[in-house]
Every structure is written in structure tokens, then in C-alpha cells.
Design a protein around this motif. Structure first.
Motif, PDB file in Angstrom:
ATOM      1  N   SER A 105      31.767 -55.208  54.069  1.00  0.00           N
ATOM      2  CA  SER A 105      31.288 -55.994  52.927  1.00  0.00           C
ATOM      3  C   SER A 105      29.831 -56.433  53.085  1.00  0.00           C
ATOM      4  CB  SER A 105      32.193 -57.214  52.704  1.00  0.00           C
ATOM      5  OG  SER A 105      32.292 -57.988  53.886  1.00  0.00           O
TER       6      SER A 105
ATOM      7  N   ILE B  60      27.478 -53.423  52.513  1.00  0.00           N
ATOM      8  CA  ILE B  60      27.410 -53.048  51.094  1.00  0.00           C
ATOM      9  C   ILE B  60      26.567 -54.052  50.312  1.00  0.00           C
ATOM     10  CG2 ILE B  60      28.775 -52.737  48.989  1.00  0.00           C
ATOM     11  CD1 ILE B  60      31.041 -51.662  50.834  1.00  0.00           C
ATOM     12  N   GLN B  61      26.749 -55.337  50.607  1.00  0.00           N
ATOM     13  CA  GLN B  61      25.930 -56.366  49.944  1.00  0.00           C
ATOM     14  C   GLN B  61      24.446 -56.126  50.209  1.00  0.00           C
ATOM     15  OE1 GLN B  61      27.447 -60.127  51.374  1.00  0.00           O
ATOM     16  NE2 GLN B  61      29.412 -59.879  50.302  1.00  0.00           N
TER      17      GLN B  61
ATOM     18  N   GLU C  21      23.244 -53.115  48.135  1.00  0.00           N
ATOM     19  CA  GLU C  21      23.127 -53.419  46.701  1.00  0.00           C
ATOM     20  C   GLU C  21      21.959 -54.365  46.417  1.00  0.00           C
ATOM     21  OE1 GLU C  21      27.675 -52.896  45.084  1.00  0.00           O
ATOM     22  OE2 GLU C  21      27.164 -54.804  46.046  1.00  0.00           O
TER      23      GLU C  21
ATOM     24  N   LYS D 197      33.003 -47.677  48.836  1.00  0.00           N
ATOM     25  CA  LYS D 197      32.037 -47.029  47.935  1.00  0.00           C
ATOM     26  C   LYS D 197      31.407 -48.085  47.047  1.00  0.00           C
ATOM     27  CE  LYS D 197      35.297 -45.552  44.296  1.00  0.00           C
ATOM     28  NZ  LYS D 197      35.731 -44.400  43.471  1.00  0.00           N
ATOM     29  N   TRP D 198      30.187 -47.797  46.593  1.00  0.00           N
ATOM     30  CA  TRP D 198      29.477 -48.700  45.690  1.00  0.00           C
ATOM     31  C   TRP D 198      28.579 -47.864  44.791  1.00  0.00           C
ATOM     32  CZ3 TRP D 198      28.753 -48.083  50.821  1.00  0.00           C
ATOM     33  CH2 TRP D 198      27.472 -47.751  51.300  1.00  0.00           C
TER      34      TRP D 198
ATOM     35  N   THR E  46      29.020 -42.983  42.210  1.00  0.00           N
ATOM     36  CA  THR E  46      29.050 -41.934  43.237  1.00  0.00           C
ATOM     37  C   THR E  46      29.134 -40.530  42.648  1.00  0.00           C
ATOM     38  OG1 THR E  46      31.453 -42.127  43.467  1.00  0.00           O
ATOM     39  CG2 THR E  46      30.092 -43.476  44.941  1.00  0.00           C
TER      40      THR E  46
ATOM     41  N   THR F 212      24.224 -43.314  51.888  1.00  0.00           N
ATOM     42  CA  THR F 212      23.632 -44.394  51.094  1.00  0.00           C
ATOM     43  C   THR F 212      22.423 -43.848  50.339  1.00  0.00           C
ATOM     44  OG1 THR F 212      22.771 -46.656  51.116  1.00  0.00           O
ATOM     45  CG2 THR F 212      22.209 -45.288  53.005  1.00  0.00           C
TER      46      THR F 212
END
Length: 363
Positions: free
Chosen positions: A30, A33-34, A37, A86-87, A90, A346
């Protein structure tokens, strides 16, 4: 050699991907990913503008191949082949810039596997006998020199001069034109013109377009989508056996290169994580993959167009030294960890943040 087969590896079918909660592997991504983003690549989403700004110091630089507006941050993390994070979008197809080089070097591995190239240390002039490698200097250049970016090939291809690509900012055009040549194999220089010489040379060996080779031998067997494209330049056409063929570029420095979605990048990474074997089918020999990720004599963090996390100036601190990765302009990465069975993709991450991002994944 790593024995990955001791653990079950999942290989996704076309158009599907089994997902697992990272907690089932005692993992938590987490924070990483933060960070991805929150740290989107800061240059223009109009990549034509980003390219022109990024290479504004190069004389004669121009866009010769297609470009595309990019999406936002996106990524995928695989564990044992399963999609655990995933973020972003994709499935969106975007440029990958120098990630393309790792696809290009893969076609060279295929040529070696098929014995179209007998030995990586063979002079390329033995295979490409037009004027590309003529002269005392260029005739010494081997396939290995081109793959490791230490050939110091001298000349012009598709209207671009080798010396005009990322020239020193300390000197001027007369010095660039009249520079002293380095003995092939002794000096690392990241140079897209020479990368494109490799692509042209491989086209001459396969005698069919490299995207067709990659599709038949790699992308179709790993169940990639049909949405990826590999472009050259508007002027990079040549005639092979009476047929007009486009020689592709190894990056997006002047436009072109590989346009691909995040999921297909992850499939490609999974193939390399599993030593060239996809669900029991050996697509690339394991020995050649091992060769491709050995540090070169001129750059400890570079193999056959893969970046290496070995001891050296570009090493990511506190991260396993055996990790290797494809890297491209604008924050595009395919990271392969064969020890932990991880593949990390990424996209559009501010490049200065990649080391912190990777550390958050592992910590």
C-alpha cells in the motif's frame, strides 16, 4: 542457477489474470502504491513536448516516429505469477521509450538461439556486409559490443549521427564531429543511434521485421494482447529480399519504439523471471538469459540492454543485487526479482522516486 520450478508459478491465459490478496503472501504494497500515485512524472502528458524538451540540447534532434499522449501512473505487481497489486489503467497502451531496448535485446537472444548468429563475439560485418560496418574502426564491432552499448560505432543512420546523440555539454559541435574514437568494447555510451544500428543489423539477419519475430516467438506464446505496436521512423525503411521493411527503433528518443500496455509488460517480465520458460515451453534458452544479465566490462549496472542492480554507481541501496530491470524515459520500468518470484511494472513514476518506490515494496 535459480530453481524457480520448485515453486508453483502461475501463467495467465490470454485476456485473464488470476488475482490474489498480497496478505496471502504476507505482503503489503500500500505504501509503495501511494508513492507511485502521488509522484506522477512531472513533464507534459503530450510526450512530443516532453521529448523535445528532454533532448533540446542535441543538434539536429527531431521527431521521426509516432508519439502518443500518455496516461497517468499505472502499475502491476506479480508474486509467483499471480496479480497481487495494480493501480491505474493497466490496459492502456502507452509509449515505453528505452524499455524497448530490452525487447530488442530479446530478439538478439532469439537470433543466437536459432543459430542465425553463431557467436555474440562475432564481428557484425560478417553478417551485415553493406557499408554500415566498413572501415578499420567499425569492422571490429561485435554483437556483444552493440548489446552492451560499448561499440562506439561511428556513422549516420536514418539521418541521425552517432555524435549528435546525447553529446557532452562541455564542448561544441566541432569537438563532437571530430571526437577521438574509443576502441570497441572499452567505453560505455548510452546512444540510441547505435541501438538502432543493432535493430537494423538484426533485421538483416532475420530477413523479416523484428515486430513479427517478437510476436511469433515471444508475445503470442506468452498470451500477450494484440494491442502492442513496435514502430520505427518515417525514414527507417530498407529493402530486404525485394520487400520494403521498416527497421524499428530501440526507444522513443525520436518517437517510435514499443507502445504497449502494463499487463503485456508484466507478462514479458514474468517470462524473464522464469528464466525464459512459459508454462513448460522454453522460449529463450536459460543460459542466454543468464548471459544477458551479466555486468559488462564497461558498466557494472548494464548487461545486454537490461539494467542490473549489481555493485556500481546506479545500485539501489538495500535491495537484492540480483534484481534486473528494463528502464525508460518518463518513469517506465519492468523489474524482475527471480529470488522472490516478483515482477514489478510501474509507469509514469517520477524517475528520481524509483529507488524509494522499490525500497517501499521490499520494506
Amino acid at each position: 542457477m535459480l530453481n524457480i520450478s520448485a515453486q508453483h508459478i502461475y501463467f495467465p491465459e490470454a485476456g485473464t489474470w488470476e488475482e490474489k490478496d498480497p496478505k496471502s503472501f504476507n505482503l503489503d504494497f500500500s505504501e509503495a502504491i501511494q508513492l507511485a500515485e502521488a509522484n506522477e512524472y512531472s513533464e507534459s502528458k503530450d510526450l512530443r513536448q516532453a521529448i523535445l524538451k528532454g533532448f533540446q540540447h542535441e543538434p539536429y534532434h527531431e521527431i521521426l516516429g509516432p508519439t502518443k499522449r500518455r496516461g497517468g501512473p499505472a502499475g502491476i505487481i506479480l508474486k509467483n505469477g499471480y496479480l497481487v497489486a495494480k493501480w491505474g489503467d493497466t490496459k492502456r497502451v502507452d509509449m515505453t521509450f528505452s524499455v524497448t531496448k530490452s525487447f530488442l535485446s530479446t530478439t538478439a537472444l532469439l537470433a543466437l538461439d536459432q543459430n542465425l548468429i553463431t557467436n555474440v563475439k562475432d564481428p557484425v560485418i560478417n553478417y551485415v556486409w553493406d557499408n554500415t560496418f566498413e572501415g578499420e574502426h567499425n569492422s571490429k564491432i561485435t554483437w556483444k559490443h552493440l548489446l552492451e552499448q560499448n561499440s562506439d560505432w561511428s556513422g549516420e543512420l536514418w539521418g541521425s549521427y552517432d555524435w549528435a546523440d546525447r553529446p557532452s555539454q562541455d564542448t561544441g559541435i566541432d569537438d563532437w564531429r571530430n571526437r577521438k574514437l574509443n576502441e570497441p568494447g572499452t567505453h560505455f555510451k548510452y546512444n540510441d543511434v547505435r541501438v538502432n544500428v543493432l535493430a537494423y543489423s538484426l533485421l538483416n539477419v532475420f530477413r523479416k521485421p523484428l515486430p513479427k519475430v517478437l510476436k511469433e516467438k515471444i508475445m503470442d506464446p506468452i498470451n500477450a494482447s494484440s494491442s502492442w505496436r513496435w514502430f520505427g521512423y518515417e525514414n527507417s525503411w530498407t529493402t530486404i529480399d525485394g520487400y520494403k521493411m521498416q527497421s524499428v527503433s530501440g526507444g522513443g528518443h525520436s518517437g517510435g519504439g514499443m507502445f504497449i500496455n502494463t499487463e503485456d509488460m508484466a507478462r514479458f517480465g514474468l517470462l524473464f523471471m522464469n528464466n525464459g520458460n512459459w508454462n513448460g515451453e522454453q522460449l529463450i534458452s536459460e543460459a542466454l538469459i543468464q548471459e544477458a544479465i551479466q555486468p559488462s566490462a564497461t558498466n557494472p549496472n548494464y548487461g545486454y540492454m537490461w539494467r542490473l542492480n549489481a555493485d556500481g554507481p546506479r545500485q539501489w541501496k538495500n535491495i537484492d543485487k540480483n534484481i534486473f530491470y528494463a528502464a525508460g524515459f518518463g518513469g517506465n520500468f519492468i523489474i524482475v526479482d527471480r529470488k522472490e518470484n516478483l515482477v514489478i511494472v510501474t509507469r509514469w513514476l517520477e524517475p528520481s522516486k524509483i529507488e524509494e518506490f522499490v525500497q517501499k515494496i521490499y520494506n
